[in-house]
Design a protein around this motif. Structure first.
Motif, PDB file in Angstrom:
ATOM      1  N   ASN A 276       0.826  -1.205   0.000  1.00 26.52           N
ATOM      2  CA  ASN A 276       0.000   0.000   0.000  1.00 26.52           C
ATOM      3  C   ASN A 276       0.863   1.259   0.000  1.00 26.52           C
ATOM      4  N   LEU A 277       1.905   1.282   0.848  1.00 25.49           N
ATOM      5  CA  LEU A 277       2.781   2.454   0.895  1.00 25.49           C
ATOM      6  C   LEU A 277       3.554   2.620  -0.404  1.00 25.49           C
ATOM      7  N   TRP A 278       3.952   1.519  -1.011  1.00 23.96           N
ATOM      8  CA  TRP A 278       4.644   1.597  -2.301  1.00 23.96           C
ATOM      9  C   TRP A 278       3.739   2.300  -3.318  1.00 23.96           C
ATOM     10  N   GLY A 279       2.496   1.839  -3.410  1.00 22.97           N
ATOM     11  CA  GLY A 279       1.574   2.438  -4.363  1.00 22.97           C
ATOM     12  C   GLY A 279       1.319   3.908  -4.078  1.00 22.97           C
ATOM     13  N   LEU A 280       1.166   4.253  -2.803  1.00 25.90           N
ATOM     14  CA  LEU A 280       0.916   5.648  -2.446  1.00 25.90           C
ATOM     15  C   LEU A 280       2.098   6.540  -2.793  1.00 25.90           C
ATOM     16  N   TYR A 281       3.316   6.048  -2.571  1.00 20.53           N
ATOM     17  CA  TYR A 281       4.489   6.864  -2.895  1.00 20.53           C
ATOM     18  C   TYR A 281       4.606   7.081  -4.395  1.00 20.53           C
ATOM     19  N   VAL A 282       4.223   6.096  -5.190  1.00 19.93           N
ATOM     20  CA  VAL A 282       4.206   6.309  -6.636  1.00 19.93           C
ATOM     21  C   VAL A 282       3.186   7.386  -6.984  1.00 19.93           C
TER      22      VAL A 282
END
Length: 467
Positions: A276-282
């Motif tokens: 989830n954090l990976w996607g949000l940072y993108v």
């Protein structure tokens, strides 16, 4: 007139805690523009393509001149590397205290942890102004300390929610952790306005004033648990305890890290959180950069479009919270079914929408639409990523969330690094497409694994605090 329950005000404090936490996370990205000397930039690829279609493209896409910069105070000749260090130093500190933040809150109580860390954040944030005057290394140090304090807050809030939220209201409490979305919408225009009126140093002062005001209100309103609150009714205390059915205890006990790290459901949750954090940072870091450098659409100058994804996520989060609680309380869906069903909305659909950005080329309207819906629909994390730690072990939810933030937060460094490698040779739509496909795939992978293997059962080691 019916009295408003005390736990409602605790939920309000949760909301504003996340709001305050994000003010110092996002203010620097706006302030640094006014603190540094401008650089000439290459014409974005999509603008070049449009110029070629119109027959107005020149062979040299470099800007020959630069407009005079506004006088917002002293400007510093910091190159891109130094600016990246200043912006990244917050996250260096943030992940360091994510793990001890949960343990500290479980032992000393979330009220004290949140109050003192936010107060110290106000001091370090103001100190950033004076640090910048002397040397950028001191500013990096101040930003590191701001992040160090901020890392305590989210694990502490998870502990506070575990003590105060009846299971039937858990979704609504979790939705209150989306105050950060409102903070992003308000902080950027606020910092921009005070900078224009009074100079870039007031971009820092205005934030610290908010932090101090929050501390005063929080100390008066909040308490570690219903038993510790001065103004709560005995009936409400009894209601919360009965609803929690003994799964939450007041006894203090060191988190059983060995058992946590050997636990399968925890690792599935950790993967869900990290994806989830990976996607949000993108979404939050890479897409605006892509829009500016490749598409030629400056989202920073389009206030409504900057705010729209975050406001949408805030609204959707509360809708998800109410819907999730209703489905569970009315026995329409079991808690397990709620978690896994809404994982489709928190991870899989946002992943598909993100990957689809690579298909629309230079169409900024389509990109913005995909971004808005991807971020808004992801608000379902209030029923998945944010709620599952409470399912597994409400007594140690702070420690679990701290571990998750420590590992998952590393994507704040990994995502920009991977993106930089992908666009190193050519900064175009094709290369950025790989970033979006990778980000979307990570999102989807985390959601699928949780749907297949995730658990909502209380783990046996949660009751160790009762022994």
């Amino acid at each position: 007139m019916k009295k408003i329950p005390t736990r409602f005000w605790i939920a309000v404090m949760v909301f504003f805690s996340t709001y305050i936490n994000y003010t110092t996370r996002v203010n620097m990205s706006m302030s640094i523009v006014s603190m540094t000397k401008g650089k000439t930039k290459k014409t974005p690829e999509c603008i070049i393509l449009k110029q070629k279609e119109q027959g107005t493209h020149e062979d040299n896409p470099e800007d020959a001149t630069q407009k005079p910069l506004p006088d917002y105070g002293e400007r510093y000749d910091w190159d891109e590397h130094v600016q990246a260090q200043i912006l990244g130093s917050y996250f260096w500190g943030y992940i360091v205290t994510s793990l001890p933040g949960g343990a500290a809150s479980e032992w000393w109580g979330p009220r004290k942890v949140i109050f003192w860390t936010v107060l110290l954040t106000a001091i370090f944030n103001v100190s950033s102004v004076f640090a910048a005057w002397y040397h950028f290394a001191l500013l990096i140090g101040c930003r590191f300390l701001v992040g160090l304090m901020a890392g305590f807050v989210y694990p502490a809030l998870q502990v506070l929610i575990a003590k105060w939220a009846p299971p039937a209201e858990k979704g609504k409490f979790m939705a209150c952790m989306m105050g950060n979305t409102l903070s992003t919408c308000i902080t950027w225009p606020l910092v921009g306005s005070v900078t224009t009126a009074f100079g870039w140093d007031w971009g820092f002062y205005s934030i610290s004033i908010q932090l101090v005001a929050f501390c005063a209100i929080f100390w008066f309103v909040a308490a570690d648990s219903p038993d510790d609150h001065k103004f709560i009714s005995e009936a409400e205390v009894a209601f919360i305890k009965e609803a929690q059915a003994g799964s939450v205890t007041k006894k203090k006990h060191r988190a059983p890290y060995a058992q946590i790290l050997k636990n399968g459901p925890f690792w599935v949750l950790l993967l869900l959180h990290s994806c989830n954090l990976w996607g949000l940072y993108v979404q939050l870091q890479s897409v605006p950069k892509f829009m500016n450098e490749v598409v030629g659409f400056n989202m920073r100058d389009s206030g409504f479009l900057v705010a729209l994804p975050h406001l949408s996520r805030l609204v959707f989060s509360f809708l998800y919270g109410y819907i999730g609680d209703w489905l569970n309380n009315k026995k329409v869906l079991s808690r397990k079914a709620v978690r896994k069903t809404f994982c489709v909305f928190s991870h899989i659909i946002p992943g598909i929408l993100m990957a689809s950005i690579c298909l629309v080329g230079c169409n900024y309207i389509a990109i913005v639409a995909l971004l808005v819906f991807s971020i808004a629909i992801n608000g379902a994390v209030v029923l998945t990523t944010l709620s599952n730690p409470h399912d597994l072990a409400p007594n140690f939810v702070g420690s679990i969330f701290g571990i998750n933030n420590l590992i998952g937060g590393m994507s704040g460094f990994i995502v920009p690094a991977i993106t930089a490698v992908l666009v190193a040779e050519h900064n175009g739509t094709k290369e950025w497409g790989y970033t979006f496909i990778l980000g979307g795939s990570v999102y989807i992978f985390g959601g699928v694994v949780f749907i297949l293997f995730g658990s909502v059962e209380e783990q046996s080691w949660n009751r160790i605090a009762d022994q």
